[in-house]
Design an enzyme around this catalytic site. Structure first.
Site, PDB file in Angstrom:
ATOM      1  N   TYR A   1       0.812  -1.208   0.000  1.00  0.00           N
ATOM      2  CA  TYR A   1       0.000   0.000   0.000  1.00  0.00           C
ATOM      3  C   TYR A   1       0.857   1.275   0.000  1.00  0.00           C
ATOM      4  CZ  TYR A   1      -3.947  -3.080   1.158  1.00  0.00           C
ATOM      5  OH  TYR A   1      -4.898  -4.074   1.146  1.00  0.00           O
TER       6      TYR A   1
ATOM      7  N   LYS B   1       3.479 -15.528   2.316  1.00  0.00           N
ATOM      8  CA  LYS B   1       3.362 -16.338   1.105  1.00  0.00           C
ATOM      9  C   LYS B   1       4.789 -16.668   0.670  1.00  0.00           C
ATOM     10  CE  LYS B   1       0.913 -18.182  -2.292  1.00  0.00           C
ATOM     11  NZ  LYS B   1      -0.159 -19.195  -2.143  1.00  0.00           N
TER      12      LYS B   1
ATOM     13  N   ASP C   1      -3.214 -18.059   2.012  1.00  0.00           N
ATOM     14  CA  ASP C   1      -4.428 -18.687   1.488  1.00  0.00           C
ATOM     15  C   ASP C   1      -4.940 -19.765   2.442  1.00  0.00           C
ATOM     16  OD1 ASP C   1      -2.032 -19.915   0.713  1.00  0.00           O
ATOM     17  OD2 ASP C   1      -2.827 -20.711  -1.151  1.00  0.00           O
TER      18      ASP C   1
ATOM     19  N   ASP D   1      -4.915  -6.653   6.171  1.00  0.00           N
ATOM     20  CA  ASP D   1      -6.144  -5.955   5.787  1.00  0.00           C
ATOM     21  C   ASP D   1      -7.241  -6.969   5.474  1.00  0.00           C
ATOM     22  OD1 ASP D   1      -7.954  -4.049   4.936  1.00  0.00           O
ATOM     23  OD2 ASP D   1      -6.987  -3.706   3.006  1.00  0.00           O
TER      24      ASP D   1
ATOM     25  N   ASP E   1     -10.329  -8.235   8.297  1.00  0.00           N
ATOM     26  CA  ASP E   1     -11.741  -8.042   7.966  1.00  0.00           C
ATOM     27  C   ASP E   1     -12.474  -9.382   7.903  1.00  0.00           C
ATOM     28  OD1 ASP E   1     -11.873  -5.322   8.056  1.00  0.00           O
ATOM     29  OD2 ASP E   1     -11.467  -5.017   5.931  1.00  0.00           O
TER      30      ASP E   1
HETATM   31 MG   LIG Z   1      -9.858  -3.365   5.547  1.00  0.00          MG
HETATM   32 MG   LIG Z   2      -4.041 -21.188  -2.839  1.00  0.00          MG
END
Ligand SMILES: [Mg+2]
Ligand SMILES: [Mg+2]
Lengths: 365, 365
Positions: free
Chosen positions: B141, B186, B218, B242, B246
């Protein structure tokens, strides 16, 4: 129609579940007067053992002359300590890259008979029928990356063309589904997402029959849990799609039943179950072949345009489950479980029954 | 202890819920012999209206001389069409950046009395007590980003030092919680994740009392649904945090009750409800003040080291809910709902009752 299908059984339960899917495909060919030719190739650990490569040239050639590829699963403890280039999973990355399969399709559909296994309340999971369309060959996972002593970076880069082709796929899919596309991005923060959103806005003019909404990725991660049946087609870039498709895969409780497709624009595609190679149950003949069979149905629909045949398979699978036929992974406590072969034969019986009732309808018309 | 608290009510229901939290803080000060001085400032839309900036210098100064900041909420339809620099949400980004608040703490704890509102089966949601620690000032970001005619890119970059300080925060938090850190990355694909994992591995030697596990993002997105009570502290970079925070916020059904903190290493911090400014119910005196009150409790714990006082508030909130006292957002069909002030007074009565029972205990000792 005459079609050549490359079958890559792979490792673990891969050979068992692809055998089941091939059996169903052969029945479909017979009933609907198609000719399916099957060629076989090695991938993953099996290919490493025989040919020192997780995706050998022989396999690439066999797939290259086929109309579509059916894959079982790759991997297992035997190869877990191999160097990175000789890991079975590299075979999957290699085949997707070799054939330019940029669109990963991951449908998630609630099976009423299995809702009790969902982590969600049954009324939340019921009615879920969504398809995540993930860009598979670009973005953060493939951008320039490097490491210095004290820093590391990765680059999320997309071209207008890469976005266009995946977004078009999503629109085309929505058109033959429920006509809704949710495009997921982080356009309030990322430049690449702003380009993504721009392309979606440009493309939508050509699809007046499709409704489009934009959703931020964090908000989508919430809504997949609070209101998953609101989604039809969800299209997103590689990394967001990686996270969201795995999140979505567990909401209906049918993770072991989920098929997938990796396709490109000319109809060629790779079809494989989402589940892994299940080394603990491999060779026992008890694996659940539903995901492989449903992957074969996706192949009929998306590579061969055989909608009727695909729907017949999906309906048969659903009916067999509703009749209470279960493989061990889904059997209720105390309930009898069927072997892979027994369960596959139930699907085949059901397909025959469907066909008979169609014949009867015809004879009365 | 004497502490100065800057209160930034903001927009919508912000003033109502911060008023409730301040009332609770005043009671805490009285009961535990602290002196809390409150200073007030403008932020968000209110600050745009009065001072043409979502985070004016006056507010920055007031916060700069305080020990911690309590914020209500920002935003509303009035400012939705403002240019980007005059959007209320910019006030949040600006205050975090101005004070270098690099660690975002998002606890999610199941409230037994509210489990029926969870999208998850109650047995899945029960017992959830996790804290997501999100890096807030680096990563994708904030990295270099640009746009050409046909391309767009964003850069995910982290330095060893940025990773170190957030990972240390997570270890410190785990130490006073259940002693487990799940580091999410990751690392099978991203260079920045490989550096992240390396730093976690280096740091863990200093925390032999904390168990560490690494999880791919994931896979974490799946497990937050299938087994959320397995998590204690989850630490991750900005974008993954983020999405995951959420996602986690909806699993217990208590989204409207969730507090948050954005802190740095010296104890200074910003405390705010996760919920928004609720423009549709603003000014009606019916907003649920629980998230603001619980944010005040976090302030006591993390900025002032007042664990007993923080726990007293949390216990009182839980008890009041178990007693069936509800604001309109949580009221059961047909059940009477309390106003913001009535509900706050219930919490205050409960805090008084707890104190009385402690006094009785003392008198018998
Ligand atoms: Mg958010
Ligand atoms: Mg995956």
């Amino acid at each position: 129609m005459e079609k050549t299908i490359a079958v890559l059984p792979g490792d673990g339960i891969g050979p068992e579940v692809t055998r089941a899917a091939v059996k169903v495909l052969k029945l479909i060919a017979r009933r609907y007067q198609h000719e399916f030719n099957f060629s076989y190739g090695l991938i993953g650990g099996a290919a490493i053992d025989a040919l020192d490569s997780p995706f050998p040239k022989e396999t690439a050639d066999a797939c290259g002359t086929a109309d579509a590829v059916l894959l079982g699963a790759v991997g297992g403890p035997k190869w877990d300590n191999n160097p990175s280039e000789l890991r079975p999973e590299k075979g999957l990355l290699a085949i997707r890259k070799h054939f330019g399969l940029f669109a990963n399709l991951r449908p998630v559909k609630a099976v009423p008979a299995l809702l009790s296994a969902s982590p969600l309340k049954e009324e939340k999971a019921a009615g879920v029928d969504l398809m995540i369309v993930r860009e598979l060959t670009g973005g953060l996972y493939f951008g320039e990356k490097a490491r210095t002593a004290d820093d590391a970076y990765d680059t999320l880069v997309y071209s207008r063309e890469e976005i266009s082709r995946i977004v078009e796929q999503a629109f085309e899919l929505a058109r033959v589904r429920r006509g809704k596309v949710t495009s997921v991005d982080k356009a309030n923060v990322l430049e690449s997402s702003r380009l993504w959103r721009e392309v979606v806005e440009e493309k939508k003019a050509a699809y007046p029959d499709v409704t489009v909404e934009h959703q931020l990725v964090d908000s989508c991660a919430m809504k997949l849990i609070t209101d998953p049946s609101a989604f039809d087609v969800v299209v997103t870039e590689n990394m967001f799609g990686d996270i969201l498709s795995d999140e979505a895969s567990v909401i209906t409780g049918s993770l072991g039943m989920l098929p997938s497709a990796s396709i490109r624009t000319d109809g060629f595609g790779l079809y494989e179950p989402v589940h892994g190679s299940g080394p603990d149950i491999a060779g026992k003949g008890i694996a659940n072949p539903a995901a492989a069979i449903l992957s074969a149905a996706m192949m009929l629909r998306y590579s061969f345009g055989m909608e009727t045949e695909a729907a017949a398979i999906e309906e048969a699978v659903q009916t067999v489950l509703e009749d209470g036929c279960r493989t061990a992974d889904l059997a209720e406590a105390g309930g009898r479980s069927l072997t892979t072969e027994e369960w596959t034969d139930k699907v085949i019986e059901q397909l025959d029954a469907e066909a008979v009732s169609e014949d009867i309808m015809f004879s009365y018309m």
